[in-house]
Design a protein around this motif. Structure first.
Motif, PDB file in Angstrom:
ATOM      1  N   SER A  65       0.802  -1.222   0.000  1.00 32.24           N
ATOM      2  CA  SER A  65       0.000   0.000   0.000  1.00 32.24           C
ATOM      3  C   SER A  65       0.834   1.271   0.000  1.00 32.24           C
ATOM      4  O   SER A  65       0.283   2.365   0.032  1.00 32.24           O
ATOM      5  CB  SER A  65      -0.915   0.006   1.230  1.00 32.24           C
ATOM      6  N   HIS A  66       2.168   1.163  -0.011  1.00 35.15           N
ATOM      7  CA  HIS A  66       2.992   2.371   0.020  1.00 35.15           C
ATOM      8  C   HIS A  66       3.640   2.664  -1.328  1.00 35.15           C
ATOM      9  O   HIS A  66       3.741   1.795  -2.176  1.00 35.15           O
ATOM     10  CB  HIS A  66       4.061   2.291   1.109  1.00 35.15           C
ATOM     11  N   ILE A  67       4.048   3.901  -1.501  1.00 33.81           N
ATOM     12  CA  ILE A  67       4.682   4.366  -2.736  1.00 33.81           C
ATOM     13  C   ILE A  67       6.090   4.831  -2.401  1.00 33.81           C
ATOM     14  O   ILE A  67       6.314   5.424  -1.340  1.00 33.81           O
ATOM     15  CB  ILE A  67       3.868   5.522  -3.347  1.00 33.81           C
ATOM     16  N   ALA A  68       7.030   4.573  -3.278  1.00 37.55           N
ATOM     17  CA  ALA A  68       8.405   5.005  -3.065  1.00 37.55           C
ATOM     18  C   ALA A  68       8.436   6.515  -2.823  1.00 37.55           C
ATOM     19  O   ALA A  68       7.809   7.285  -3.530  1.00 37.55           O
ATOM     20  CB  ALA A  68       9.275   4.649  -4.261  1.00 37.55           C
ATOM     21  N   GLY A  69       9.156   6.918  -1.770  1.00 39.55           N
ATOM     22  CA  GLY A  69       9.261   8.324  -1.427  1.00 39.55           C
ATOM     23  C   GLY A  69       8.330   8.753  -0.311  1.00 39.55           C
ATOM     24  O   GLY A  69       8.512   9.811   0.269  1.00 39.55           O
ATOM     25  N   ASP A  70       7.322   7.936   0.010  1.00 40.46           N
ATOM     26  CA  ASP A  70       6.433   8.249   1.130  1.00 40.46           C
ATOM     27  C   ASP A  70       7.146   7.999   2.448  1.00 40.46           C
ATOM     28  O   ASP A  70       8.048   7.162   2.543  1.00 40.46           O
ATOM     29  CB  ASP A  70       5.169   7.383   1.089  1.00 40.46           C
ATOM     30  N   LEU A  71       6.721   8.680   3.505  1.00 41.86           N
ATOM     31  CA  LEU A  71       7.315   8.501   4.821  1.00 41.86           C
ATOM     32  C   LEU A  71       6.944   7.148   5.406  1.00 41.86           C
ATOM     33  O   LEU A  71       5.783   6.733   5.350  1.00 41.86           O
ATOM     34  CB  LEU A  71       6.842   9.600   5.767  1.00 41.86           C
ATOM     35  N   VAL A  72       7.923   6.440   5.961  1.00 48.76           N
ATOM     36  CA  VAL A  72       7.689   5.148   6.591  1.00 48.76           C
ATOM     37  C   VAL A  72       6.806   5.322   7.821  1.00 48.76           C
ATOM     38  O   VAL A  72       5.865   4.559   8.039  1.00 48.76           O
ATOM     39  CB  VAL A  72       9.030   4.477   6.974  1.00 48.76           C
ATOM     40  N   LEU A  73       7.074   6.348   8.650  1.00 44.36           N
ATOM     41  CA  LEU A  73       6.299   6.541   9.867  1.00 44.36           C
ATOM     42  C   LEU A  73       4.826   6.792   9.587  1.00 44.36           C
ATOM     43  O   LEU A  73       3.967   6.384  10.361  1.00 44.36           O
ATOM     44  CB  LEU A  73       6.867   7.718  10.673  1.00 44.36           C
ATOM     45  N   ARG A  74       4.512   7.468   8.494  1.00 47.71           N
ATOM     46  CA  ARG A  74       3.119   7.751   8.158  1.00 47.71           C
ATOM     47  C   ARG A  74       2.359   6.454   7.891  1.00 47.71           C
ATOM     48  O   ARG A  74       1.188   6.317   8.226  1.00 47.71           O
ATOM     49  CB  ARG A  74       3.030   8.660   6.947  1.00 47.71           C
ATOM     50  N   ASP A  75       3.005   5.469   7.274  1.00 51.08           N
ATOM     51  CA  ASP A  75       2.343   4.183   7.012  1.00 51.08           C
ATOM     52  C   ASP A  75       2.299   3.298   8.259  1.00 51.08           C
ATOM     53  O   ASP A  75       1.334   2.579   8.472  1.00 51.08           O
ATOM     54  CB  ASP A  75       3.053   3.436   5.887  1.00 51.08           C
ATOM     55  N   LYS A  76       3.346   3.335   9.073  1.00 53.62           N
ATOM     56  CA  LYS A  76       3.406   2.490  10.253  1.00 53.62           C
ATOM     57  C   LYS A  76       2.500   2.985  11.374  1.00 53.62           C
ATOM     58  O   LYS A  76       1.927   2.211  12.110  1.00 53.62           O
ATOM     59  CB  LYS A  76       4.856   2.419  10.780  1.00 53.62           C
ATOM     60  N   TYR A  77       2.412   4.306  11.546  1.00 49.57           N
ATOM     61  CA  TYR A  77       1.627   4.901  12.626  1.00 49.57           C
ATOM     62  C   TYR A  77       0.709   5.986  12.072  1.00 49.57           C
ATOM     63  O   TYR A  77       0.988   7.172  12.193  1.00 49.57           O
ATOM     64  CB  TYR A  77       2.539   5.509  13.688  1.00 49.57           C
TER      65      TYR A  77
END
Length: 52
Positions: free
Chosen positions: A39-51
């Motif tokens: 569900s993530h796109i390259a360049g997106d923040l990891v923390l935004r997807d995790k939390y």
């Protein structure tokens, strides 16, 4: 104290830079996704997807 004014200014600047940099690199090392998987796109923040 006036003789050490330059030293304190440099020390405060380095401490501020280190704190700011540590805030941008969370524990675990990676701040951004490197690839497009799930569900993530390259360049997106990891923390935004995790939390969200």
């Amino acid at each position: 104290l006036e003789k050490n004014h330059g030293f304190f200014l440099v020390a405060a600047t380095l401490a501020t830079t280190k704190t700011y940099t540590a805030g941008l690199s969370p524990l675990g090392g990676r701040s951004y996704w490197y690839d497009n998987k799930g569900s993530h796109i390259a360049g997106d923040l990891v923390l935004r997807d995790k939390y969200p």
